[in-house]
Scaffold this motif. Sequence first.
Motif, short mmCIF file in Angstrom:
data_model
loop_
_atom_site.label_atom_id
_atom_site.label_comp_id
_atom_site.label_asym_id
_atom_site.label_seq_id
_atom_site.Cartn_x
_atom_site.Cartn_y
_atom_site.Cartn_z
N UNK A 386 0.78 -1.06 -0.12
CA UNK A 386 0.04 0.16 -0.08
C UNK A 386 0.90 1.21 -0.01
N UNK A 387 1.99 1.43 0.76
CA UNK A 387 2.75 2.65 0.54
C UNK A 387 3.51 2.71 -0.64
N UNK A 388 3.98 1.47 -1.18
CA UNK A 388 4.58 1.71 -2.36
C UNK A 388 3.81 1.91 -3.76
N UNK A 483 11.08 5.05 -14.06
CA UNK A 483 11.61 5.61 -12.99
C UNK A 483 11.17 7.13 -12.87
N UNK A 484 11.60 7.81 -13.83
CA UNK A 484 11.47 9.24 -14.05
C UNK A 484 10.01 9.49 -14.15
N UNK A 485 9.43 8.91 -15.01
CA UNK A 485 7.70 9.12 -15.31
C UNK A 485 6.68 8.76 -14.31
N UNK A 486 7.07 7.64 -13.72
CA UNK A 486 6.00 6.81 -12.83
C UNK A 486 6.37 6.99 -11.37
N UNK A 487 7.46 7.24 -10.81
CA UNK A 487 7.81 6.81 -9.59
C UNK A 487 8.48 8.23 -8.78
N UNK A 488 8.73 7.83 -7.54
CA UNK A 488 9.23 9.20 -6.85
C UNK A 488 10.08 8.33 -5.77
N UNK A 489 11.19 9.33 -5.24
CA UNK A 489 12.12 8.70 -4.24
C UNK A 489 13.23 7.98 -4.63
N UNK A 490 13.54 7.91 -5.86
CA UNK A 490 14.75 6.92 -6.16
C UNK A 490 15.91 7.54 -5.93
N UNK A 491 16.32 8.63 -6.08
CA UNK A 491 17.55 9.28 -5.74
C UNK A 491 18.07 8.86 -4.22
N UNK A 492 16.97 8.82 -3.30
CA UNK A 492 17.11 8.84 -1.94
C UNK A 492 17.36 7.40 -1.71
N UNK A 780 -1.44 2.45 -16.06
CA UNK A 780 -1.09 3.69 -16.42
C UNK A 780 -0.40 4.74 -15.22
N UNK A 781 -1.17 4.56 -14.09
CA UNK A 781 -0.65 5.14 -12.93
C UNK A 781 -1.20 4.37 -11.83
N UNK A 786 2.04 8.14 -7.82
CA UNK A 786 3.20 7.72 -8.45
C UNK A 786 3.70 6.60 -7.43
N UNK A 787 4.37 5.56 -7.96
CA UNK A 787 5.08 4.49 -7.03
C UNK A 787 5.99 5.05 -6.10
N UNK A 788 6.16 4.66 -5.05
CA UNK A 788 7.19 5.15 -4.15
C UNK A 788 8.25 4.27 -3.77
N UNK A 789 9.47 4.78 -3.98
CA UNK A 789 10.63 3.93 -3.59
C UNK A 789 10.99 4.03 -2.10
#
Length: 920
Positions: A386-388, A483-492, A780-781, A786-789
């Motif tokens: 659920x959180x991801x 990763x860029x279009x559909x997710x967030x938090x990858x850099x961290x 699509x979403x 957005x998916x969360x890393x």
Amino acid sequence: MKKSITTKESANIKDSANINESDIKIFVNNQPIYTKSGKSILEACLENNIFIPHLCYDPRLKPQGACRLCVVEIEGVAGVVASCVTEVKNGMRIKTSTPLINELVKVNLELIISDHPMDCMTCEVCGSCMLQDLAYLYNIKEISYKGAIHEKKVFSDNPFIYRDNEKCILCGRCVRMCDDVVGANAIGYAHRGFESEIIPAFEKSMLLTDCVFCGNCISTCPVGALLSKPYIKSARVWETKQVKTICPYCGVGCEIILHVKDNKIVNVSTQVGLNVNNANKGNLCVKGRFGLDFVASSKRLTQPLLKSKNGKFVKTSWEKAISVVAQKLTEIKSKYGPDSIAVLSSAKCTNEENYLMSKFARAVIGTNNIDHCARLCHASTVTGLIPTFGSGAMTNSIDDIKYADAAIIIGSNTTEAHPVIGYELIRCVQQNGLKIIVIDPRNIPITKYSTLHLKHKPGTDIAVLLGIMNVIYNNNLINNEFINERTEGFDNFISCFKDYTPEKVFQISGVKEQDLIEAAKIYGSAKNAMIFYAMGITQHTCGTDNVIAIADLAMMTGNIGRPGAGVNPLRGQNNVQGACDMGALPDMLSGYQGVENDNMRWRFEKRWGRILPNKKGLTVTEAMEAAMQGKIKAMYIMGENPMLSEPDILHVASALKKLEFLVVQDIFISETAEFADVVLAGASFAEKDGTFTNTDRRIQRVRKAVDPPGQAIEDWRIICMISNAMGYQMHYSNPAEIMDEISSVTPIYGGINYERLENEMLHWPCRQYYDPGTKILHSKNFTRGKGRFIPVYFTEPAENPDESYPFILTTGRILYQFHTRTMTGKVKGLNEIAPFNVVQINNSDANKLNIKTGDKVEVKSRRGSIIIKAAVTENIKEGVVFIPFHYADAPANILTNPVLDPKAKIPEFKACAVKISKVK
């Protein structure tokens, strides 16, 4: 001869308005039909209701062209060809019924029948035999071919499968089914020429055979050579009523057809075909086909029981039992408050019954103390996904496996716990080149079909997954666009796996560096890759983080939201997904609507006419501890058996004894029911209407086939009776009305009703009446946008081996028993194959302890000990032992550690420290 096509049949042929660009046009008996490129002539004709005789064809199998009955003529091609192995081509002109073809078919039929017993009148499959039907159709009354006739063996020592080789026509379907679909390789051809026959491996001892007793060979046999032994002489096919319903065992959700005579199940079959609207396509496992004897067991509860002052159960009326339950629950609620009562709902019961149990707990009792066995298996799936992703369920369908190029199986003994999904994985390995990576401390059966087996130490799953991410990232196999279009938090997120080099992972887990690197490259390079997991991942103190790591891995490679990809938790019981969907959880109303969310709770308050509790309730493990402490005074348990399924069951027994009142609703006197003050006699799956939701979110109809025994009653009616007696009116004419109420308050089920389910295959979310449902989530979403890393880190299990307790114990399922054996324990054949519990121990470890297979050993943990027989094997990692949790006489959960995942509150069943000693 049967006409090649009729006016009525031609109406089923696609008209030009429905033709896809990929369709090709062929002509059969001068009639145009449309089909897909790559199909055989036989497939194209059958899907358009054009008759072609055949005996060796099964849509689940690769065609073989063995029987030579499906011959056709093709314009421009000399002679005749077998239609099952001839691919269609655009513009092809085909004739299916000419004098030449009819003569050839008749000759071949006569040759087959010339060496076949002519005992049709007494044959078990009379009326459902393909050879008999063809003989009738082609008017074969006597055979002109004379000569030697075989005298072949009858194999009858198998508990489930009766083979009469006298009737075998050597079509080879059973061999191909066993090899290409089931992957057991248990039968094969023997001898040559006239002496050829099919010899089963189960001629040997049952303990030595590779047969898994699934009976899929029976389902494909076109004659009476293979029979379901338990059902022989039970009924003729025309004497039975046939009822479609859903298997009551694992979460695959196989559709079964119950054959009923005189209110008794006399056979089990299923609809066959790759295009049928069921999850199993005609395949079943040993439990689904042969494991239903429990329905008619003499040990079934037939009426309510009250415990007398001397501790014995006495039979009573429904009026008395309901009165006692309502009075005691009302008294305890009034004296101690609603939160002094806890309710356990059931993954064995229908969606409608679980919904009413949720309603009962919240609107009648006034508590959110409701939970069920998902807490013990997949609570961490919901808490992790659920959180991801925003949704805690299987992202893809079983049908999607055929589109995958690679698959990771981690923490799942798929072919034993979810056999029909295992069959599909094996079929795709052999036919499509699917590459499977198994991550497991044991050599489980599907390892035979894997490209790689990462044999890791139990409890080190996160380290292995982080190592795979490390290799994928360092080899630039991540999907930057996704990763860029559909997710967030990858850099961290990157920092969490950068130190998990293959060398470090080897030190932690024991997985070889090169194997880890190869696994990462296979998964990371695949066009479409799936991950399958089950309780081997979830039942840890870090279970939630294990699930999050799987979600992170799928997102960083972009394997979400399309066919052949996704994150796929395999649910262990027939309706564990549905019980979660229906709000049998302490923090969620139906449709995963939080109890602490005022806007979500208001919808239910308006419909149910009660102000509902707004704080999370206790999980089942917390409720047991609260009972031990005297905070929980009463429990109402429906269809659950915590006295075997909970960890540290000696502690559970103490907790149940401290309750002031316990009511258990079940179909048998279970180990838990022994503690009850009142036992209510419920109905089995075969005795009720309703719905189950399977592991891939498919909502399916359950239909009543037989009447309950004695005075037993459907569980939904019992809940309503108690509710009414406690002053809250629940009145429903049938489960369809309950589903209508479910859809009105549960957005993901908003488009579901019984009328649609009769004709459509629907996966939730299905929000409106014309919504076709959703086979693939997050296309699509993501549900959350957005998916969360989320970064995760390896942590050790709560209890590791030491000098006093030098082995790691892990637990799980076996193929021939189920859960706490409440059902399978009543099936004679299953108990012949797996009559007692064993502990698997590595050869090297056993040698050091002077233990041999069959020796009695004591397995002891810091919580208790059991006496059990040893099974010495090379299939388990050194330092690890495995015990199935099914058996009450050697219960693994006396040993297991009750310490919980802090987020999901799931116990750590999969890793605890034990010692082993030989019993003299």
